[in-house]
Design a protein around this motif. Structure first.
Motif, PDB file in Angstrom:
ATOM      1  N   VAL A 227      -1.248 -43.566  -1.011  1.00  0.00           N
ATOM      2  CA  VAL A 227      -2.109 -42.571  -1.654  1.00  0.00           C
ATOM      3  C   VAL A 227      -3.556 -43.043  -1.550  1.00  0.00           C
ATOM      4  O   VAL A 227      -3.874 -44.182  -1.898  1.00  0.00           O
ATOM      5  N   ALA A 228      -4.436 -42.152  -1.053  1.00  0.00           N
ATOM      6  CA  ALA A 228      -5.861 -42.464  -0.929  1.00  0.00           C
ATOM      7  C   ALA A 228      -6.657 -41.473  -1.767  1.00  0.00           C
ATOM      8  O   ALA A 228      -6.583 -40.265  -1.543  1.00  0.00           O
ATOM      9  N   VAL A 229      -7.388 -41.986  -2.744  1.00  0.00           N
ATOM     10  CA  VAL A 229      -8.243 -41.148  -3.591  1.00  0.00           C
ATOM     11  C   VAL A 229      -9.677 -41.376  -3.141  1.00  0.00           C
ATOM     12  O   VAL A 229     -10.186 -42.497  -3.187  1.00  0.00           O
ATOM     13  N   THR A 230     -10.323 -40.330  -2.681  1.00  0.00           N
ATOM     14  CA  THR A 230     -11.678 -40.449  -2.140  1.00  0.00           C
ATOM     15  C   THR A 230     -12.666 -39.707  -3.021  1.00  0.00           C
ATOM     16  O   THR A 230     -12.335 -38.698  -3.646  1.00  0.00           O
ATOM     17  N   CYS A 231     -13.889 -40.216  -3.070  1.00  0.00           N
ATOM     18  CA  CYS A 231     -14.947 -39.533  -3.821  1.00  0.00           C
ATOM     19  C   CYS A 231     -15.833 -38.792  -2.827  1.00  0.00           C
ATOM     20  O   CYS A 231     -15.816 -39.058  -1.624  1.00  0.00           O
ATOM     21  N   LEU A 232     -16.652 -37.850  -3.342  1.00  0.00           N
ATOM     22  CA  LEU A 232     -17.527 -37.072  -2.477  1.00  0.00           C
ATOM     23  C   LEU A 232     -18.572 -37.975  -1.830  1.00  0.00           C
ATOM     24  O   LEU A 232     -19.144 -38.843  -2.503  1.00  0.00           O
TER      25      LEU A 232
END
Length: 280
Positions: A227-232
């Protein structure tokens, strides 16, 4: 043709050893792990042997245990684990070439018990999940949950959710509560795991351990998900801020213009109301 002869040789081997059928069929995706017979207890007098097709790959005799001592296929080296307490065999990092028949032979006193497992390694499925920070993400086990299955979700080695029979629990571990407090949901019917209000620190490896119990012995499979959680990106954030500023400025100018027009119109009406109607 060679594969056919090998297959026939395996069948003849099992028939010669009094084995008439396969106990359990197991399907495992490449890269996952499987443990065969991990719910039994053995004593020091038991003699446990594991075979892959017709080749012995592991053995427990008294206090001694050995792995890959005979003509063990090279591909198994460093990927087999033998539990001295239960006699279970674990195959890690499964590949398609690991497909075949696995037999556990347990000689306890005068009793000879054999269990056969047909393991099928299938090509790896896409298990990489990406989500924007602040959104939610659901991890799909990719299979139908059976009522007797036990499912345990891990974030790396931290237990974060569990389904056992009719019971389900979330974040019983202290580390889990500190990291995921009130942000996890577990579907008891499907085993789906949902992470709410994601953070970049939620990125990493999630493992699903599924234990299937039957009349012979249990089988445990471990599936891995990324799982990869990316920010803007900063550019996108600046763009959004500029856009909001422009919209806000335009809206403010519109209000000011309307108010100015209204004030002018009222002033004109007020002026006309004081004109002399007989001026002409």
């Amino acid at each position: 043709m060679k594969l056919l002869f090998n297959f026939l040789a395996v069948i003849l081997f099992f028939l010669d050893n009094g084995v008439s059928s396969v106990n359990t069929n197991v399907s495992v995706v490449e890269g996952d792990s499987v443990t065969l017979c991990d719910d039994m207890k053995i004593n020091k007098k038991d003699d446990i042997k594991w075979y892959f097709n017709s080749t012995r790959i592991a053995e427990i005799a008294g206090d001694k245990s050995e792995i890959c001592t005979d003509q063990c296929p090279e591909r198994f080296r460093d990927r087999l684990k033998l539990d001295h307490q239960t006699g279970s065999l674990t195959i890690t990092n499964i590949t398609v070439t690991d497909s075949g028949l696995y037999r556990q032979e347990n000689i306890s006193g005068s009793t000879d018990i054999s269990k056969i497992f047909s393991v099928s390694g299938v090509s790896a499925a896409e298990r990489d999940v990406s989500v924007m920070e602040g959104k939610y993400v659901t991890v799909d086990p990719g299979e139908t949950k059976n009522p007797n299955d036990t499912m345990r979700w891990y974030f790396y080695d931290i237990l974060i959710a569990e389904i056992t029979g009719d019971q389900s629990e979330i974040c019983t571990d202290v580390q889990c509560k500190e990291r995921f407090r009130d942000r996890l949901k577990l579907n008891h019917q499907t085993g789906f795991l949902t992470i709410m209000n994601t953070r970049t620190t939620d990125s990493g490896e999630y493992k699903l351990k599924i234990t299937i119990s039957d009349s012979s012995c249990s089988i445990t499979r471990v599936k891995r998900f990324s799982v990869a959680v990316t920010c803007l990106p900063l550019v996108a954030v600046i763009g959004i801020c500029v856009g909001l500023f422009v919209l806000g400025a335009a809206a403010g100018a519109g209000v000011f213009y309307c108010r100015r027009r209204s004030h002018t119109a009222v002033s004109q009406i007020h002026a006309h109301s004081h004109e002399d109607p007989n001026a002409d």
